[in-house]
Design a protein around this motif. Structure first.
Motif, mmCIF file in Angstrom:
data_model
loop_
_atom_site.group_PDB
_atom_site.id
_atom_site.type_symbol
_atom_site.label_atom_id
_atom_site.label_comp_id
_atom_site.label_asym_id
_atom_site.label_seq_id
_atom_site.Cartn_x
_atom_site.Cartn_y
_atom_site.Cartn_z
ATOM 1 N N ARG A 1 0.817 -1.208 0.000
ATOM 2 C CA ARG A 1 0.000 0.000 0.000
ATOM 3 C C ARG A 1 0.855 1.265 0.000
ATOM 4 N N SER A 2 2.030 1.198 0.606
ATOM 5 C CA SER A 2 2.866 2.397 0.738
ATOM 6 C C SER A 2 4.101 2.376 -0.152
ATOM 7 N N LEU A 3 4.305 1.297 -0.896
ATOM 8 C CA LEU A 3 5.541 1.181 -1.658
ATOM 9 C C LEU A 3 5.637 2.221 -2.767
ATOM 10 N N LEU A 4 4.506 2.618 -3.333
ATOM 11 C CA LEU A 4 4.541 3.619 -4.390
ATOM 12 C C LEU A 4 5.049 4.965 -3.879
ATOM 13 N N VAL A 5 4.760 5.268 -2.613
ATOM 14 C CA VAL A 5 5.282 6.493 -1.998
ATOM 15 C C VAL A 5 6.801 6.487 -2.059
ATOM 16 N N LYS A 6 7.390 5.364 -1.684
ATOM 17 C CA LYS A 6 8.850 5.252 -1.671
ATOM 18 C C LYS A 6 9.421 5.235 -3.083
ATOM 19 N N GLN A 7 8.715 4.615 -4.007
ATOM 20 C CA GLN A 7 9.189 4.568 -5.383
ATOM 21 C C GLN A 7 9.247 5.976 -5.984
ATOM 22 N N LEU A 8 8.230 6.785 -5.703
ATOM 23 C CA LEU A 8 8.200 8.147 -6.238
ATOM 24 C C LEU A 8 9.250 9.041 -5.587
ATOM 25 N N LYS A 9 9.588 8.741 -4.349
ATOM 26 C CA LYS A 9 10.618 9.509 -3.648
ATOM 27 C C LYS A 9 11.949 9.441 -4.386
ATOM 28 N N VAL A 10 12.205 8.302 -4.995
ATOM 29 C CA VAL A 10 13.470 8.094 -5.701
ATOM 30 C C VAL A 10 13.599 9.013 -6.915
ATOM 31 N N VAL A 11 12.462 9.353 -7.549
ATOM 32 C CA VAL A 11 12.511 10.152 -8.789
ATOM 33 C C VAL A 11 11.959 11.563 -8.592
ATOM 34 N N GLU A 12 11.890 12.031 -7.359
ATOM 35 C CA GLU A 12 11.257 13.323 -7.092
ATOM 36 C C GLU A 12 11.971 14.498 -7.753
ATOM 37 N N PHE B 1 5.495 16.859 -12.253
ATOM 38 C CA PHE B 1 4.151 16.355 -11.984
ATOM 39 C C PHE B 1 4.079 14.852 -12.226
ATOM 40 N N VAL B 2 3.383 14.185 -11.320
ATOM 41 C CA VAL B 2 3.013 12.792 -11.514
ATOM 42 C C VAL B 2 1.489 12.739 -11.498
ATOM 43 N N ILE B 3 0.906 12.142 -12.520
ATOM 44 C CA ILE B 3 -0.550 12.001 -12.592
ATOM 45 C C ILE B 3 -0.881 10.521 -12.571
ATOM 46 N N ILE B 4 -1.791 10.121 -11.680
ATOM 47 C CA ILE B 4 -2.140 8.714 -11.523
ATOM 48 C C ILE B 4 -3.591 8.490 -11.939
ATOM 49 N N ASP B 5 -3.777 7.619 -12.930
ATOM 50 C CA ASP B 5 -5.121 7.202 -13.336
ATOM 51 C C ASP B 5 -5.489 5.982 -12.500
ATOM 52 N N ALA C 1 -6.370 1.421 -5.587
ATOM 53 C CA ALA C 1 -6.863 2.766 -5.275
ATOM 54 C C ALA C 1 -6.193 3.290 -4.004
ATOM 55 N N GLN C 2 -6.023 2.427 -3.025
ATOM 56 C CA GLN C 2 -5.367 2.823 -1.776
ATOM 57 C C GLN C 2 -3.927 3.259 -2.023
ATOM 58 N N ALA C 3 -3.219 2.484 -2.834
ATOM 59 C CA ALA C 3 -1.818 2.810 -3.129
ATOM 60 C C ALA C 3 -1.714 4.151 -3.849
ATOM 61 N N ALA C 4 -2.626 4.395 -4.795
ATOM 62 C CA ALA C 4 -2.595 5.644 -5.562
ATOM 63 C C ALA C 4 -2.863 6.846 -4.681
ATOM 64 N N LEU C 5 -3.898 6.772 -3.851
ATOM 65 C CA LEU C 5 -4.275 7.911 -3.015
ATOM 66 C C LEU C 5 -3.310 8.116 -1.859
ATOM 67 N N THR C 6 -2.618 7.075 -1.483
ATOM 68 C CA THR C 6 -1.584 7.226 -0.451
ATOM 69 C C THR C 6 -0.369 7.939 -1.030
ATOM 70 N N ALA C 7 -0.058 7.661 -2.283
ATOM 71 C CA ALA C 7 1.120 8.263 -2.920
ATOM 72 C C ALA C 7 0.877 9.701 -3.366
ATOM 73 N N GLU D 1 -10.168 6.284 5.720
ATOM 74 C CA GLU D 1 -9.159 5.247 5.449
ATOM 75 C C GLU D 1 -7.853 5.839 4.941
ATOM 76 N N ILE D 2 -7.929 6.601 3.865
ATOM 77 C CA ILE D 2 -6.698 7.099 3.253
ATOM 78 C C ILE D 2 -5.951 8.053 4.179
ATOM 79 N N ASN D 3 -6.634 9.052 4.708
ATOM 80 C CA ASN D 3 -5.946 10.039 5.547
ATOM 81 C C ASN D 3 -5.438 9.439 6.852
ATOM 82 N N GLU D 4 -6.157 8.477 7.396
ATOM 83 C CA GLU D 4 -5.674 7.812 8.611
ATOM 84 C C GLU D 4 -4.398 7.035 8.317
ATOM 85 N N TYR D 5 -4.390 6.349 7.184
ATOM 86 C CA TYR D 5 -3.188 5.602 6.817
ATOM 87 C C TYR D 5 -2.034 6.551 6.506
#
Length: 453
Positions: free
Chosen positions: A279-290, A295-299, A308-314, A342-346
């Motif tokens: 659920r949180s790995l995409l956050v870390k993946q994007l950190k590498v290419v910040e 802009f990063v746009i997620i469909d 959906a959880q991974a996208a909204l968390t990232a 859910e999303i904001n709590e996570y």
């Protein structure tokens, strides 16, 4: 030399016959006092006049934007205003040959100060001269200290200050509201403005992957996406974005980076759900290419699942496309609950700030006059008053050009190969697509204004 609007059949002829051959000489601008296709702070100006060769800034310059004779100038006013704010110029011209308009910037607002039909420009040239002629502006700004202005205006070092990468999720529980259309063409609009863009498809339907020209294969054996797609970023930290990213193919004049999706996301979801870090790995993946993207746009998928959880968390920001119909509106309640409960709590558990909602974007909106006059305003009010969501100023109309651009094909031997295009690339050859392209250009400007870029 006189100007005749009927002599202009396209944008280039408006530029050459009206602006270069007639208007600029009549206003006293010699070739060394005007520049064409000027790049300034990642925006491209059709024309920029310079009243004096040595000025303090661009305040005495006139920004001139030329459009196709069939273009509705109302669709381009917001963009002209954006250009005037960026350059700090006080005057802007908007014309399609048939109409001629002059606008004035007053602090952060745009004031409409002159209008005439193209056929009446000659009769009004004295008035136009008094507003934006070289001598007139030279006198108005004669007290400005001097500074040379090059043909391609270079921003100062301060203006090059790095802004943090912004991640925008395009999300709604309701399918068929135009998420992919918005995600792909907003990405193209940002890219056209000189932004560095990464587009991520995290929906198993892979519509964004198709729309950006990455699904051209006709047989399973030729599938080059199944082993390198967004699933692999969520599965393992050892696979990173540079390993997966693809360049769009024939999608836009300036192609964009894409993380593709694949139909196998459906069958592989249980494997990811068994792994908490997914659920949180995409956050870390994007950190590498910040530092590689603006802009990063997620469909996203129309669901509440792990993708959906991974996208909204990232993401930092959320945009919700909606056709404003009852089922779409009723889905807004579950979107809000999903984000807040859910999303904001996570996100809080990961020490991330709350997801910021840019707003609900009216999408796939009918162009019928009576609907726009009576029903649409009431539907907009329902979003803010009934569901507590901000509603965006812009809208995306339902037009055939938006479906035609994605359904383009080319013939390769005996095979008909998909060749989808962004609405901007499609509009280069099909003038009827210009209105939709203008809507997305205006949307991009609104998003930049709302998120402070």
């Amino acid at each position: 030399m006189q100007f005749h609007p009927k002599s202009c059949h396209n944008e280039r002829e408006v530029e050459s016959k009206l602006i270069v051959q007639y208007l600029l000489p009549k206003l006293g601008y010699s070739p060394e006092n005007w520049y064409q296709e000027v790049i300034y702070q990642n925006i491209r100006l059709d024309f920029l006049t310079v009243a004096s060769k040595k000025i303090k800034n661009l305040s005495s310059c006139v920004v001139i934007e030329a459009k196709h004779p069939q273009e509705n100038l109302d669709h381009h006013v917001r963009r002209l205003g954006h250009y005037l704010m960026k350059t700090k110029s006080f005057y802007g011209v908007l014309t399609n040959g048939k109409e001629f308009r002059i606008y004035q910037r007053e602090k952060d607002k745009l004031k409409f100060i002159f209008y005439c039909q193209g056929e009446n420009i000659a009769n009004n040239i004295d008035k136009i001269n008094s507003l934006i002629g070289k001598e007139s502006l030279s006198q108005k700004f004669s007290t400005s200290p001097s500074l040379s202005v090059p043909k391609v205006c270079q921003p100062s070092i301060k203006e090059f200050k790095k802004l943090p990468m912004k991640v925008i999720a395009i999300y709604h529980h309701k399918g068929g509201v135009g998420k992919t259309t918005v995600a792909t063409n907003l990405a193209a609009a940002f890219s056209n403005q000189g932004k560095r863009v990464l587009l991520i498809d995290i929906d198993a339907q892979a519509n964004t992957t198709f729309a950006t020209g990455l699904i051209k294969f006709q047989f399973d054996d030729d599938d080059d996406l199944k082993d390198k797609n967004v699933f692999h970023l969520l599965e393992s930290k050892h696979t990173q974005i540079p390993d997966i990213v693809r360049k769009s193919e024939g999608f836009n004049q300036k192609e964009i980076d894409v993380i593709p999706s694949h139909i196998t996301l459906i069958s592989k979801r249980p494997k990811l759900e068994a792994s908490l870090p997914s659920r949180s790995l995409l956050v870390k993946q994007l950190k590498v290419v910040e530092n590689q993207y603006d802009f990063v746009i997620i469909d996203t998928p129309p669901s509440l699942d792990l993708y959906a959880q991974a996208a909204l968390t990232a993401a930092n920001y959320l945009m919700v496309p909606s056709d404003l119909k009852p089922f779409s509106n009723q889905g807004l309640t579950s979107v809000k609950n999903f984000v807040t409960e859910e999303i904001n709590e996570y996100r809080e558990s990961l020490s991330l700030s709350k997801l910021k909602i840019i707003g609900v974007l009216p999408s796939k909106i009918s162009t019928h006059h009576q609907y726009l006059k009576h029903t649409f305003p009431r539907q907009r009010e329902v979003i803010s008053e009934g569901y507590g969501f901000p509603i965006m100023d812009n809208m995306i109309s339902e037009r055939t050009a938006l479906s035609h651009c994605i359904n383009q094909t080319i013939q390769v031997g005996e095979l008909e190969i998909p060749a989808p295009k962004s609405i901007f690339h499609y509009a280069d050859s099909v003038s009827s697509a210009n209105t939709s392209a203008a809507e997305f250009e205006s949307l991009a400007i609104e998003v930049l204004e709302k998120i402070g870029d």
